[in-house]
Write an enzyme that holds these catalytic residues in place. Structure first.
Site, PDB file in Angstrom:
ATOM      1  CE  LYS A 190      13.495 -42.004 -11.547  1.00  0.00           C
ATOM      2  NZ  LYS A 190      14.519 -42.931 -12.078  1.00  0.00           N
ATOM      3  CE  LYS A 289      16.978 -49.822 -11.859  1.00  0.00           C
ATOM      4  NZ  LYS A 289      16.504 -48.804 -12.823  1.00  0.00           N
TER       5      LYS A 289
HETATM    6  O1  OSB Z   1      16.148 -45.257 -13.065  1.00  0.00           O
HETATM    7  O2  OSB Z   1      15.867 -46.312 -11.262  1.00  0.00           O
HETATM    8  C1  OSB Z   1      15.427 -45.952 -12.359  1.00  0.00           C
HETATM    9  C2  OSB Z   1      11.780 -47.086 -12.800  1.00  0.00           C
HETATM   10  C3  OSB Z   1      11.782 -47.482 -14.116  1.00  0.00           C
HETATM   11  C4  OSB Z   1      12.945 -47.350 -14.853  1.00  0.00           C
HETATM   12  C5  OSB Z   1      14.095 -46.812 -14.259  1.00  0.00           C
HETATM   13  C6  OSB Z   1      14.105 -46.439 -12.931  1.00  0.00           C
HETATM   14  C7  OSB Z   1      12.920 -46.554 -12.205  1.00  0.00           C
HETATM   15  C8  OSB Z   1      12.809 -46.168 -10.814  1.00  0.00           C
HETATM   16  C9  OSB Z   1      11.733 -46.883 -10.048  1.00  0.00           C
HETATM   17  O3  OSB Z   1      13.474 -45.294 -10.320  1.00  0.00           O
HETATM   18  C10 OSB Z   1      11.949 -47.063  -8.607  1.00  0.00           C
HETATM   19  C11 OSB Z   1      10.902 -47.983  -8.019  1.00  0.00           C
HETATM   20  O4  OSB Z   1      10.807 -49.162  -8.429  1.00  0.00           O
HETATM   21  O5  OSB Z   1      10.166 -47.536  -7.134  1.00  0.00           O
HETATM   22 MG    MG Z   2      18.136 -45.120 -12.166  1.00  0.00          MG
END
Ligand code: OSB
Ligand code: MG
Length: 397
Positions: A190, A289
């Protein structure tokens, strides 16, 4: 030439392989819908520019249909920082609007019909996705077919990447070493202005050949040109959602200026946005997703369109429990997935998952669950121990 005018057959909702597979010629009766809010401890906090999750809360949906039942998950964050949705709002949207929209009559001719009924409620895709998954799970179980087979001709396993939950360099490096040792095929960090670049540099220094990605969750609007060019020089597999969801022209501009592939997550709210991304050349990679797009059927159409447009596609994560993860795996196994997915083993986030644990092998692959429907279900004792609230929101009798 505009997107979708290439002459190739253009996929549409309803073209899927799902429609002909009527379970037994009889319409599908929904007899009951229940919601469970669960909370599972996370092994480590999950921190990003748009989120800080200390535990995992989710809404699980259970539907009853004749002699079968089905489960789905709304992996909705605890606060509206990723999108507009959050757990309390999703619960109310399902209870007060989505369930009444779904069950005005008892019969459902096909799962595809469900999306049309739920469309009277604007937005709320994560809430819709759990309801849709539960109905499809029951539908597939009645037809004795696995979800991945119902969606197409799946490969037997999926390629797994993992998202680090830490951004502090030494902590992230410790996580990166562990995850690469476990076989994960890509690491995602991140990033936001002032955070994450040093972490990426530290990981790059230690693992020059690792597939590495940065996810800004829309936070890079305020980044300096210097930060952007540093980011562009790190040999990343992709940079995800640098700008806020609605900044299509901004992403198209970045895609022209940067050599690192631009990937969109929050911007892709439906399959129509895949056309938009192609038309504007705003991305060369898409994080699909099911939850963000309102469910697996819309996500499957988005994948077909990505393939039509020649855009890379892979399945992202929302820290799902095993219930949501099973749906993600079924999508990740389909044709058109061209990069590792953010689908990690249960033990990435949880000491105890709500289902039997999902595992990743030493080459970073996860096997599709066997069995019909989503191929898994909550374990009674774990569900009982982690349920914060339970409500029968609708019952035919
Ligand atoms: O931006 O991909 C994202 C989790 C919650 C909301 C947004 C995101 C995420 C993750 C989680 O990056 C990744 C995971 O499930 O391990
Ligand atoms: Mg993302």
């Amino acid at each position: 030439m505009g997107a979708g005018q290439s002459g190739a057959a253009r996929p549409a909702l309803g073209d899927g392989p799902w429609e002909p597979i009527a379970p037994d010629g009889e319409a599908f009766r929904l007899d009951g819908i229940e919601l469970y809010e669960v909370e599972l401890p996370l092994l480590e906090p999950f921190v990003g520019p748009a989120m800080k999750e200390l535990s995992k809360r989710a809404i699980l949906v259970r539907v009853e249909a004749g002699t079968t039942s089905g489960w789905g998950e709304c992996p909705v964050p605890s606060a509206p920082h990723y999108s507009e949705e959050w757990i309390e709002g999703a619960w109310m949207a399902i209870q007060d609007f989505l369930v009444p929209a779904l069950v005005p009559e008892k019969k459902l001719e096909s799962p595809g019909e469900m999306a049309a009924r739920l469309a009277v409620v604007r937005g709320h895709p994560i809430a819709k996705s759990g309801l849709e998954a539960a109905v499809i799970d029951a539908w597939c179980k009645r037809a004795s077919i696995g979800l991945a087979d119902w969606l197409g001709s799946p490969s037997p396993s999926v390629d797994c990447g993992v998202v680090l939950g830490a951004t502090e360099p030494s902590q992230a490096l410790r996580q990166a070493t562990k995850f690469l040792g476990q076989g994960y095929q890509r690491l995602k960090v991140k990033i936001w202005p002032g955070s994450g670049l040093q972490t990426l540099e530290a990981i790059r220094g230690e693992f020059p050949d690792a597939a590495l990605a940065g996810d800004a969750n829309g936070s890079f609007a305020a980044a300096s040109p210097q930060e952007l060019s540093t980011l562009d020089d790190m040999g990343l597999s992709l940079v995800e959602q640098p700008l806020p969801a609605e900044q299509w022209l901004g992403h198209a501009g970045l895609a022209r200026r940067m050599t690192t592939p631009i990937c969109l997550d929050e911007s892709i709210r439906s399959a129509f946005d895949v056309d938009l991304a192609a038309h504007l050349r705003a991305a060369t990679s898409l994080n699909l997703k099911p939850a963000r797009m309102g469910g697996i059927i819309q996500a499957r159409l988005a994948l077909d369109l990505a393939r039509l447009h020649g855009i890379d596609a892979w399945v992202g994560g929302m820290i799902e429990t095993g219930i949501g993860r099973a749906v993600s795996i079924a999508l990740a196994a389909q044709e058109g997935i061209t990069a590792p997915n953010d689908i990690s083993a249960s033990d990435r986030h949880f000491g105890l998952d709500i289902t039997e644990p999902f595992e990743v092998d030493s080459s970073g692959k996860m096997a599709l669950p066997a069995g019909s429907g989503i191929g898994t279900a909550p374990l009674d004792s774990i569900l009982a121990a982690h349920t914060r609230r339970h409500k029968v929101v609708w019952s035919w009798v």
